[in-house]
Enzyme design. Sequence first.
Site, mmCIF file in Angstrom:
data_model
loop_
_atom_site.group_PDB
_atom_site.id
_atom_site.type_symbol
_atom_site.label_atom_id
_atom_site.label_comp_id
_atom_site.label_asym_id
_atom_site.label_seq_id
_atom_site.Cartn_x
_atom_site.Cartn_y
_atom_site.Cartn_z
ATOM 1 N N GLY A 143 -51.734 -39.570 -62.695
ATOM 2 C CA GLY A 143 -52.522 -38.393 -63.064
ATOM 3 C C GLY A 143 -52.078 -37.690 -64.321
ATOM 4 O O GLY A 143 -52.603 -36.625 -64.656
ATOM 5 N N GLY A 158 -52.386 -38.777 -67.441
ATOM 6 C CA GLY A 158 -53.286 -38.994 -68.579
ATOM 7 C C GLY A 158 -53.063 -40.293 -69.320
ATOM 8 O O GLY A 158 -53.432 -40.399 -70.486
ATOM 9 N N THR A 215 -54.434 -43.383 -68.724
ATOM 10 C CA THR A 215 -55.731 -44.042 -68.959
ATOM 11 C C THR A 215 -56.584 -43.220 -69.921
ATOM 12 O O THR A 215 -57.290 -43.773 -70.770
ATOM 13 C CB THR A 215 -56.466 -44.242 -67.618
ATOM 14 O OG1 THR A 215 -55.607 -44.923 -66.711
ATOM 15 C CG2 THR A 215 -57.726 -45.057 -67.811
ATOM 16 N N GLU A 275 -41.550 -17.289 -41.337
ATOM 17 C CA GLU A 275 -41.922 -17.105 -42.744
ATOM 18 C C GLU A 275 -41.197 -15.912 -43.358
ATOM 19 O O GLU A 275 -40.821 -15.939 -44.538
ATOM 20 C CB GLU A 275 -43.443 -16.946 -42.872
ATOM 21 C CG GLU A 275 -44.259 -18.149 -42.407
ATOM 22 C CD GLU A 275 -43.923 -19.434 -43.149
ATOM 23 O OE1 GLU A 275 -43.446 -19.368 -44.296
ATOM 24 O OE2 GLU A 275 -44.109 -20.520 -42.556
#
Length: 647
Positions: free
Chosen positions: A239, A241, A243, A460
């Site tokens: 992902g 970049g 290509t 949390e």
Amino acid sequence: MAKDNKNLNKKPKVNPYWIYGIIIAVFLSIQLFSGGFGDSSASETTTSEFYEYLRNGDIDKVEIINDRIARVYLTKEAQELEVHKKSKPKSFLPSVTPAPNYQFQFGDLKLFQEAIDEIKNENKLNTKVAFDSEQNVWGDLLLTLLPFALIIGIWIFIMRRMSSGGGGGAGGQIFNIGKSKAKLFDEKADIKTSFKDVAGLEGAKEEVQEIVDFLKFPEKYTALGGKIPKGALLVGPPGTGKTLLAKAVAGEAKVPFFSLSGSDFVEMFVGVGASRVRDLFKQAKEKSPSIIFIDEIDAIGRARGKNAMSGSNDERENTLNQLLTEMDGFGTNSNVIVLAATNRADILDKALMRAGRFDRQIYVDLPDVRERKEIFEVHLRPLKKEETLDIDFLAKQTPGFSGADIANVCNEAALIAARKGKKAVNKQDFLDAVDRIVGGLEKKNKIITPGEKRAVAFHEAGHATVSWMLEHAAPLVKVTIVPRGQSLGAAWYLPEERLIVRPEQMLDEMCAALGGRAAEKVIFDKISTGALSDLEKVTKQARAMVTIYGLSDKVGNLTYYDSSGQSEYGFTKPYSEQTAELIDKEISDIIEKQYERAIKLLEQHKDKLTELAEVLLDKEVIFKDNLEKIFGKRPFDKKEIIAEEEE
């Protein structure tokens, strides 16, 4: 004049089906006009009428053809009679011999002959009776050849369909099976991607731009004795970049650009991969200077001989051997440059990676905050967004995101805004999009008991409290106890983007991750399964400290990390059983020490932890401001902070 010349050069294309049609028409014409066993120009009559004409003396001659057809020729006087006016021969073609007036078929030849002789004797006639045999040569030839012609025609049709891909499936291209499947882009193709569409990646773009210049102006580089590089390998996480960068090269180069995937060489038939490599380079050399782009090259470039137990590797290795030969062997053409992309450079064959084949390795890394801003600017162009949207803020909220992730964030934000009926996409839509992508979809209707909800709230709140109190832990942005994806609660933090990480920073992060379980222990004196993801993260970090980064005093400055990836194929550990026990004990000691540290911190601030948990139970979502009201300003805050979600 130029136009006239062009028109003269445009010759009509000859379709092979026209030729087939003309041949069939000629055969049919010959069959029709050759007359067959009968004569189409003669009128039809019956046997009884023929006997009557014979008795009247109207018949001059009778021809018996092939013992079943009779052709009747009338006398000149009879032809003028009213009865025989319609019997005049109608022929479209001129003929030297006279045409018959009548013709008919009879039954038994012996009876027919006896009847004629009897009538002739009774009336004393001189009518001639002749016997003849005819053969339709063209008709017989056509009947003989027709089955063969049909078989050959059907075979040609099937082969044409199969060779053009009409057959489909694995056997659909039986004659093109060894042909390359590369898609050709040239200056005439509609390629709209350019370097302007590739945000960030400045170093990679510079390297690739140089390759484009090599092809456009080779003399600029060869004048000094330099050689054009054979290939460049784009390496980086998915992902980022790679290509897209290759597409931009196709748009900028203005030279033929062959694009295909590594899996396009793979086929069920033996020898096909190597044949396709040969065909690909043959096409590229014919159109040189040109560029070949192979995406996901690890499909065929994996190191040879690693799976000795599998015989299916031979075909892939043959394909790789052919690729190695084409890229740098005898008779290679220097005007063909090979670009390749992969996110698994560690498993590629060493022979493929050497200089002379892939001279350059261009690392395409995850974008930093400045590059993320540029990527957002590219993907925000088509969106209808608020004018006050702060792109810097969005870049800071997405650390660790690749270019593909940012494109997904922009699209998801637009969908969320449309779902809410908004006219423009605003800041909150982007925050919701990031939350959804990282944490998953909110599940507000999930059934949780009050006791479970209280446990999640304190869990949390424990994360938030410990991270707020530690210097190197990432400060909190938001905490929620609304179930999202597979988690019952989530917390978003603001970690620094560091290039190197020190032991104290890793230990503080581990302590903050264990804050949830520590809070359950401090408040309820019980622990639960809710800390699974925290424990997984902490265990991986501790193991990395000991076995990869050499940050453990007991194990020492050793690493058992293999960057080549070859250790994946081994069945033995690179250390002894004694060392394995030491590693396990050291990992456990590191984690337990940070767990005890988290418990002490929370016991010191138990009242503030409880207050924070109660606010969280009431509001379900709290932000940094709520923590500042309870704990006061964080003493370790820095001006430049970047956001990331942690569970």
